[in-house]
Design a protein around this motif. Structure first.
Motif, PDB file in Angstrom:
ATOM      1  N   GLN A 113      -2.681  -8.809  -4.571  1.00 39.06           N
ATOM      2  CA  GLN A 113      -3.302  -9.922  -3.849  1.00 39.06           C
ATOM      3  C   GLN A 113      -2.928  -9.874  -2.360  1.00 39.06           C
ATOM      4  O   GLN A 113      -3.753 -10.150  -1.505  1.00 39.06           O
ATOM      5  CB  GLN A 113      -2.883 -11.260  -4.462  1.00 39.06           C
ATOM      6  CG  GLN A 113      -3.716 -12.431  -3.970  1.00 39.06           C
ATOM      7  CD  GLN A 113      -5.165 -12.343  -4.393  1.00 39.06           C
ATOM      8  OE1 GLN A 113      -5.478 -12.135  -5.550  1.00 39.06           O
ATOM      9  NE2 GLN A 113      -6.069 -12.490  -3.431  1.00 39.06           N
ATOM     10  N   GLN A 114      -1.688  -9.485  -2.061  1.00 38.47           N
ATOM     11  CA  GLN A 114      -1.262  -9.332  -0.655  1.00 38.47           C
ATOM     12  C   GLN A 114      -2.129  -8.298   0.054  1.00 38.47           C
ATOM     13  O   GLN A 114      -2.550  -8.500   1.199  1.00 38.47           O
ATOM     14  CB  GLN A 114       0.195  -8.890  -0.572  1.00 38.47           C
ATOM     15  CG  GLN A 114       1.211  -9.951  -0.846  1.00 38.47           C
ATOM     16  CD  GLN A 114       2.637  -9.380  -0.797  1.00 38.47           C
ATOM     17  OE1 GLN A 114       2.853  -8.176  -0.924  1.00 38.47           O
ATOM     18  NE2 GLN A 114       3.604 -10.258  -0.617  1.00 38.47           N
ATOM     19  N   ILE A 115      -2.385  -7.195  -0.626  1.00 36.33           N
ATOM     20  CA  ILE A 115      -3.227  -6.150  -0.049  1.00 36.33           C
ATOM     21  C   ILE A 115      -4.629  -6.702   0.214  1.00 36.33           C
ATOM     22  O   ILE A 115      -5.161  -6.575   1.313  1.00 36.33           O
ATOM     23  CB  ILE A 115      -3.305  -4.911  -0.970  1.00 36.33           C
ATOM     24  CG1 ILE A 115      -1.942  -4.243  -1.104  1.00 36.33           C
ATOM     25  CG2 ILE A 115      -4.349  -3.920  -0.448  1.00 36.33           C
ATOM     26  CD1 ILE A 115      -1.867  -3.193  -2.196  1.00 36.33           C
ATOM     27  N   ALA A 116      -5.207  -7.341  -0.792  1.00 35.21           N
ATOM     28  CA  ALA A 116      -6.569  -7.863  -0.674  1.00 35.21           C
ATOM     29  C   ALA A 116      -6.683  -8.923   0.417  1.00 35.21           C
ATOM     30  O   ALA A 116      -7.687  -8.970   1.142  1.00 35.21           O
ATOM     31  CB  ALA A 116      -7.024  -8.429  -2.013  1.00 35.21           C
ATOM     32  N   ASN A 117      -5.671  -9.747   0.558  1.00 39.11           N
ATOM     33  CA  ASN A 117      -5.707 -10.808   1.557  1.00 39.11           C
ATOM     34  C   ASN A 117      -5.496 -10.291   2.985  1.00 39.11           C
ATOM     35  O   ASN A 117      -5.780 -10.995   3.942  1.00 39.11           O
ATOM     36  CB  ASN A 117      -4.648 -11.870   1.257  1.00 39.11           C
ATOM     37  CG  ASN A 117      -4.979 -12.673   0.026  1.00 39.11           C
ATOM     38  OD1 ASN A 117      -6.117 -12.723  -0.425  1.00 39.11           O
ATOM     39  ND2 ASN A 117      -3.967 -13.303  -0.544  1.00 39.11           N
ATOM     40  N   SER A 118      -4.999  -9.079   3.111  1.00 41.27           N
ATOM     41  CA  SER A 118      -4.683  -8.522   4.428  1.00 41.27           C
ATOM     42  C   SER A 118      -5.885  -7.904   5.129  1.00 41.27           C
ATOM     43  O   SER A 118      -5.845  -7.664   6.335  1.00 41.27           O
ATOM     44  CB  SER A 118      -3.587  -7.467   4.298  1.00 41.27           C
ATOM     45  OG  SER A 118      -2.408  -8.063   3.836  1.00 41.27           O
TER      46      SER A 118
ATOM     47  N   GLU B 173       0.761 -10.063  -7.668  1.00 39.80           N
ATOM     48  CA  GLU B 173       1.082 -10.657  -6.369  1.00 39.80           C
ATOM     49  C   GLU B 173       0.945  -9.655  -5.230  1.00 39.80           C
ATOM     50  O   GLU B 173       0.379  -9.961  -4.174  1.00 39.80           O
ATOM     51  CB  GLU B 173       2.497 -11.234  -6.397  1.00 39.80           C
ATOM     52  CG  GLU B 173       2.862 -11.994  -5.135  1.00 39.80           C
ATOM     53  CD  GLU B 173       4.250 -12.613  -5.233  1.00 39.80           C
ATOM     54  OE1 GLU B 173       5.018 -12.395  -4.280  1.00 39.80           O
ATOM     55  OE2 GLU B 173       4.549 -13.289  -6.233  1.00 39.80           O
ATOM     56  N   LYS B 174       1.440  -8.441  -5.409  1.00 39.42           N
ATOM     57  CA  LYS B 174       1.362  -7.431  -4.347  1.00 39.42           C
ATOM     58  C   LYS B 174      -0.081  -6.961  -4.136  1.00 39.42           C
ATOM     59  O   LYS B 174      -0.484  -6.695  -3.003  1.00 39.42           O
ATOM     60  CB  LYS B 174       2.280  -6.258  -4.651  1.00 39.42           C
ATOM     61  CG  LYS B 174       3.741  -6.610  -4.459  1.00 39.42           C
ATOM     62  CD  LYS B 174       4.635  -5.420  -4.679  1.00 39.42           C
ATOM     63  CE  LYS B 174       6.096  -5.821  -4.465  1.00 39.42           C
ATOM     64  NZ  LYS B 174       7.002  -4.680  -4.676  1.00 39.42           N
TER      65      LYS B 174
ATOM     66  N   VAL C  15       0.842  -1.200   0.000  1.00 39.38           N
ATOM     67  CA  VAL C  15       0.000   0.000   0.000  1.00 39.38           C
ATOM     68  C   VAL C  15       0.876   1.249   0.000  1.00 39.38           C
ATOM     69  O   VAL C  15       0.650   2.178  -0.789  1.00 39.38           O
ATOM     70  CB  VAL C  15      -0.978   0.016   1.191  1.00 39.38           C
ATOM     71  CG1 VAL C  15      -1.695   1.359   1.290  1.00 39.38           C
ATOM     72  CG2 VAL C  15      -1.993  -1.111   1.072  1.00 39.38           C
ATOM     73  N   ALA C  16       1.878   1.278   0.857  1.00 40.05           N
ATOM     74  CA  ALA C  16       2.794   2.422   0.891  1.00 40.05           C
ATOM     75  C   ALA C  16       3.503   2.583  -0.443  1.00 40.05           C
ATOM     76  O   ALA C  16       3.667   3.707  -0.942  1.00 40.05           O
ATOM     77  CB  ALA C  16       3.812   2.241   2.019  1.00 40.05           C
ATOM     78  N   GLU C  17       3.894   1.473  -1.045  1.00 46.18           N
ATOM     79  CA  GLU C  17       4.560   1.515  -2.345  1.00 46.18           C
ATOM     80  C   GLU C  17       3.631   2.103  -3.412  1.00 46.18           C
ATOM     81  O   GLU C  17       4.041   2.942  -4.216  1.00 46.18           O
ATOM     82  CB  GLU C  17       4.987   0.091  -2.740  1.00 46.18           C
ATOM     83  CG  GLU C  17       5.759   0.019  -4.029  1.00 46.18           C
ATOM     84  CD  GLU C  17       6.172  -1.405  -4.392  1.00 46.18           C
ATOM     85  OE1 GLU C  17       6.508  -1.610  -5.584  1.00 46.18           O
ATOM     86  OE2 GLU C  17       6.154  -2.313  -3.528  1.00 46.18           O
ATOM     87  N   PHE C  18       2.369   1.683  -3.404  1.00 41.59           N
ATOM     88  CA  PHE C  18       1.398   2.196  -4.370  1.00 41.59           C
ATOM     89  C   PHE C  18       1.201   3.698  -4.184  1.00 41.59           C
ATOM     90  O   PHE C  18       1.228   4.464  -5.149  1.00 41.59           O
ATOM     91  CB  PHE C  18       0.066   1.450  -4.216  1.00 41.59           C
ATOM     92  CG  PHE C  18      -1.021   1.937  -5.133  1.00 41.59           C
ATOM     93  CD1 PHE C  18      -0.900   1.807  -6.500  1.00 41.59           C
ATOM     94  CD2 PHE C  18      -2.180   2.506  -4.625  1.00 41.59           C
ATOM     95  CE1 PHE C  18      -1.908   2.249  -7.353  1.00 41.59           C
ATOM     96  CE2 PHE C  18      -3.193   2.940  -5.458  1.00 41.59           C
ATOM     97  CZ  PHE C  18      -3.050   2.815  -6.828  1.00 41.59           C
TER      98      PHE C  18
END
Length: 127
Positions: free
Chosen positions: A114-119, A111-112, A39-42
């Protein structure tokens, strides 16, 4: 940011100002839930995103100070309430999520995103 605003505006059938407000609410929610990582990267990769998140956070300070208000204004339900109050219906809110995540995928990769969505419980329905 202009590209994302244009995409959201076209997809939802709303003006650019409402699209920008809605994006700000979503990004502020994501930043609050996941301040580090993808999220910070986005937020750092999208010009103007940091200022938008800060502006939304400043407006939200003090809102829902009571226990009940805090519960109603938290999580995905709180986000949906803010977006609804801004003028979006549930169909538009779902499209908003799809557009933001599709745009994020172009910058971060699947992949990233999906990490956000899964969190965040329930967030994957917007992919």
């Amino acid at each position: 940011m202009d590209e994302l605003i244009a995409r959201v505006s076209a997809s939802l059938g709303v003006d650019a100002e409402l699209a920008k407000t809605a994006i700000g609410h979503v990004l502020a929610f994501l930043h609050k839930e996941l301040p580090e990582g993808p999220v910070a990267e986005f937020i750092e990769k999208v010009p103007g995103a940091r200022d938008l998140v800060d502006a939304v956070a400043d407006k939200s300070d003090g809102a829902g100070a009571s226990l009940l208000g805090g519960l109603l204004n938290s999580g995905l339900m709180g986000l949906a309430g803010k977006l609804n109050a801004a003028g979006l219906d549930m169909g538009q809110i779902q499209k908003l999520g799809h557009e933001i995540f599709a745009y994020a995928e172009t910058l971060l990769g699947k992949e990233k995103v999906q990490q956000i969505a899964n969190s965040v419980p329930g967030l994957s329905q917007f992919l």
